[in-house]
Design an enzyme around this catalytic site. Structure first.
Site, PDB file in Angstrom:
ATOM      1  N   SER A 163     -25.404   4.382 -38.983  1.00 26.10           N
ATOM      2  CA  SER A 163     -25.919   3.116 -39.522  1.00 26.10           C
ATOM      3  C   SER A 163     -25.286   2.815 -40.880  1.00 26.10           C
ATOM      4  CB  SER A 163     -27.433   3.192 -39.703  1.00 26.10           C
ATOM      5  OG  SER A 163     -28.050   3.448 -38.469  1.00 26.10           O
TER       6      SER A 163
HETATM    7  N1  SAH Z   1     -29.312   7.657 -37.614  1.00 30.03           N
HETATM    8  C1  SAH Z   1     -28.089   7.973 -36.925  1.00 30.03           C
HETATM    9  C2  SAH Z   1     -27.914   6.864 -35.907  1.00 30.03           C
HETATM   10  C3  SAH Z   1     -26.983   7.170 -34.851  1.00 30.03           C
HETATM   11  S1  SAH Z   1     -26.833   5.850 -33.654  1.00 30.03           S
HETATM   12  C4  SAH Z   1     -26.959   7.981 -37.915  1.00 30.03           C
HETATM   13  O1  SAH Z   1     -26.971   7.109 -38.787  1.00 30.03           O
HETATM   14  O2  SAH Z   1     -26.068   8.819 -37.821  1.00 30.03           O
HETATM   15  C5  SAH Z   1     -28.210   6.168 -32.606  1.00 30.03           C
HETATM   16  C6  SAH Z   1     -28.224   7.528 -32.001  1.00 30.03           C
HETATM   17  O3  SAH Z   1     -29.289   7.555 -31.067  1.00 30.03           O
HETATM   18  C7  SAH Z   1     -26.960   7.876 -31.237  1.00 30.03           C
HETATM   19  O4  SAH Z   1     -26.438   9.056 -31.773  1.00 30.03           O
HETATM   20  C8  SAH Z   1     -27.442   8.055 -29.807  1.00 30.03           C
HETATM   21  O5  SAH Z   1     -26.723   9.073 -29.130  1.00 30.03           O
HETATM   22  C9  SAH Z   1     -28.893   8.397 -30.014  1.00 30.03           C
HETATM   23  N2  SAH Z   1     -29.779   8.117 -28.872  1.00 30.03           N
HETATM   24  C10 SAH Z   1     -29.838   7.013 -28.091  1.00 30.03           C
HETATM   25  N3  SAH Z   1     -30.792   7.156 -27.135  1.00 30.03           N
HETATM   26  C11 SAH Z   1     -31.355   8.390 -27.343  1.00 30.03           C
HETATM   27  C12 SAH Z   1     -32.392   9.109 -26.678  1.00 30.03           C
HETATM   28  N4  SAH Z   1     -33.039   8.617 -25.604  1.00 30.03           N
HETATM   29  N5  SAH Z   1     -32.704  10.323 -27.156  1.00 30.03           N
HETATM   30  C13 SAH Z   1     -32.051  10.856 -28.217  1.00 30.03           C
HETATM   31  N6  SAH Z   1     -31.057  10.237 -28.870  1.00 30.03           N
HETATM   32  C14 SAH Z   1     -30.716   8.992 -28.440  1.00 30.03           C
END
Ligand code: SAH
Length: 249
Positions: free
Chosen positions: A84
């Site tokens: 993000s």
């Molecule tokens: N806060 C993180 C955001 C990553 S993007 C950062 O800033 O690094 C969102 C993340 O959610 C991704 O890594 C994706 O793989 C994860 N995600 C999506 N659906 C998910 C689920 N059902 N369970 C666990 N992780 C999930």
């Protein structure tokens, strides 16, 4: 206060801003400290604690090589996921600050790079617990390597920070209830398991929606009733199954 609020919501709501340009353009901020100062100047960071933690955790350790970690925009991290934008991390830390006091428990769903989980660990300290849940095993492995290089490394060693491969829609019941829950991916609706795992007095910040998404603030009152309000419009990758994420175009 109202003015600050509207500035914040305007910044955070810029779905376009998230995908292309952020609060400032390239070159203006190439170091973690000046990134934090910019966020303070724009009023996104108001808390000294949040500023200290974001200064301590170098975002450059969490963005894949070739990225521009200190620019205010999201960055691809592989697997159809993104880290993000700094203003979204800052806004979520601000919203959760009271629920990230020393000794408290925090859950980071969709922990991705591990950046925010590392910030949570510094906020809750060694007596608290910061738990990340991410469904892509490779991202979990990289996030642990990232954290090992960061100021949150001691928390991995003392067991107050852990990251798990799991479906975050189920939360992480083993360590529930949580004072703070952050969801880093947008859910079509708020998963029931996450509301259940929120402690009375706890707060969850979660983007909800598909095409149009709102960042919702979910407060569980001490009597167990739940209040939900919209903070701002946002754009996140979906909280979905691993298969749908990996096959998304
Ligand atoms: N806060 C993180 C955001 C990553 S993007 C950062 O800033 O690094 C969102 C993340 O959610 C991704 O890594 C994706 O793989 C994860 N995600 C999506 N659906 C998910 C689920 N059902 N369970 C666990 N992780 C999930």
């Amino acid at each position: 206060m109202e003015v600050l609020r509207s500035i914040l919501s305007c910044f955070s709501s810029r779905s376009r801003a998230q995908s292309h340009h952020g609060l400032w353009s390239s070159g203006a901020s190439d170091k973690n400290k000046s990134m934090v100062e910019q966020l303070q100047r724009y009023g996104v960071i108001r808390s000294t604690k949040v500023a200290e933690v974001m200064e301590a955790i170098d975002r450059g350790l969490f963005v894949p090589p070739g990225g521009t970690p200190y620019h205010d925009s999201p960055m691809p991290i592989g697997y159809n996921a993104t880290i993000s934008a700094p203003h979204m991390h800052a806004a979520c830390l601000e919203l959760l600050e009271k629920n990230l006091q020393p000794g408290m428990r925090a859950l980071d769903v969709g922990s991705g790079t591990g950046y925010l989980t590392a910030c949570f660990a510094l906020m809750v300290g060694p007596e608290g617990r910061a738990v990340g849940v991410e469904h892509i095993p490779e991202l979990v492995a990289t996030s642990i390597e990232n954290i090992k290089k960061s100021a949150a490394a001691p928390h991995l060693n003392d067991g107050s920070l852990s990251i798990h491969v799991a479906d975050g829609r189920e939360g992480w019941p083993e360590l529930a209830p949580y004072d703070a829950i952050h969801v880093g991916a947008a859910a079509p609706q708020i998963p029931e398991a996450l509301i259940e795992q929120l402690k009375p007095g706890g707060r969850m910040v979660i983007p909800v929606g598909t095409v149009f998404q709102e960042l919702k603030v979910v407060d569980k009152k001490l009597d167990g009733t739940v209040g939900i309000r919209d903070e701002t419009s946002v754009r996140y990758v979906p909280l979905t199954s691993k298969e749908s994420q990996l096959h998304a175009r």
